[in-house]
Design an enzyme around this catalytic site. Structure first.
Site, short mmCIF file in Angstrom:
data_model
loop_
_atom_site.label_atom_id
_atom_site.label_comp_id
_atom_site.label_asym_id
_atom_site.label_seq_id
_atom_site.Cartn_x
_atom_site.Cartn_y
_atom_site.Cartn_z
N THR A 1 32.64 78.85 46.44
CA THR A 1 33.32 79.23 45.20
C THR A 1 34.80 78.87 45.26
O THR A 1 35.37 78.35 44.29
CB THR A 1 33.12 80.73 44.94
OG1 THR A 1 31.72 81.01 44.85
CG2 THR A 1 33.82 81.18 43.67
N MET B 1 29.61 80.48 53.26
CA MET B 1 28.63 80.12 52.24
C MET B 1 29.22 80.34 50.85
O MET B 1 29.91 79.49 50.31
CB MET B 1 27.34 80.91 52.47
CG MET B 1 26.69 80.58 53.82
SD MET B 1 25.39 81.72 54.33
CE MET B 1 24.16 81.46 53.05
N CYS B 2 28.97 81.50 50.27
CA CYS B 2 29.34 81.70 48.87
C CYS B 2 30.86 81.81 48.66
O CYS B 2 31.37 81.35 47.64
CB CYS B 2 28.64 82.94 48.32
SG CYS B 2 26.83 82.77 48.38
N VAL B 3 31.56 82.42 49.60
CA VAL B 3 33.02 82.52 49.47
C VAL B 3 33.64 81.13 49.52
O VAL B 3 34.43 80.74 48.66
CB VAL B 3 33.61 83.44 50.56
CG1 VAL B 3 35.14 83.36 50.57
CG2 VAL B 3 33.16 84.89 50.34
#
Length: 205
Positions: A125, A120-122
């Site tokens: 980004t 998700m966020c890793v």
């Protein structure tokens, strides 16, 4: 996607917040993740790299809802021109945040991305960092997630370690995803006094 130890000049620590690394909601092997992110932060500080802590603002009632215990960053922050916190509303740390301005203002060319959650966020980004032309290292043992639950007729439980590996490899051949955290090295970015002051003010606006 082979091991590469050229230095990076920024470390992006994604959502290492209490809800995800402490207690019942922690990712598997959270203690090892924290140990590795602690070491990465310490070495980045020592070598003058930019350190950015991303902090996710979850929706009302979520475990990372702002200003709740689970929302708090797990790692202490040494606030200054080379270390700062950027709050984010979505998975991608660049979306509706000053992260892009902070990195460009500091003269950053290469980033290491660690933290949670891998898929998700890793990943989000890191993918945007690649799209913006940064060299991106995602140390394979310094990001984590939860098991993917079983769904009848679809699959059994997918272990968290497998989810993390697939998430990193999905970034493609331009990302360096087989480097262990211990082999990530750091250097200072192209800071000037003017850039440092502007970066600090932008991040806190």
């Amino acid at each position: 996607m082979t091991q590469h130890t050229q230095p990076v000049d920024a470390l992006i620590v994604v959502d290492v917040q209490s809800a995800f690394v402490v207690g019942a909601g922690a990712v598997p092997a959270a203690d090892l993740l924290v140990e590795r992110t602690t070491d990465l932060i310490a070495r980045a500080r020592r070598d003058g790299a930019l350190v950015v802590h991303l902090q996710n603002d979850g929706p009302p009632g979520a475990e990372d809802e702002p200003h709740t215990p689970g929302w708090e960053l797990h790692h202490p922050v040494l606030s200054g021109p080379r270390e700062l916190v950027i709050r984010k509303p979505r998975d991608d740390g660049f979306h509706a945040t000053p992260l892009g301005e902070v990195l460009s203002g500091a003269g950053v060319r290469a980033v290491a991305v660690c933290g949670v959650m891998s898929e998700m966020c890793v990943q989000a980004t890191a993918r945007t960092a690649l799209e913006r032309g940064y060299r991106v290292v995602v140390p394979y043992d310094a990001h984590a997630t939860q098991d993917c639950p079983a769904v009848p007729g679809v699959s059994e439980v997918v272990p968290a370690a497998t989810v993390s590996r697939v998430a990193a490899y999905a970034l493609g051949s331009d990302a360096e995803v087989t480097v262990p955290a211990v082999d990530v090295t750091f250097t200072a970015p192209g800071f000037t006094a003017t850039d440092a002051g502007r970066t600090d003010s932008v991040a806190r606006s």
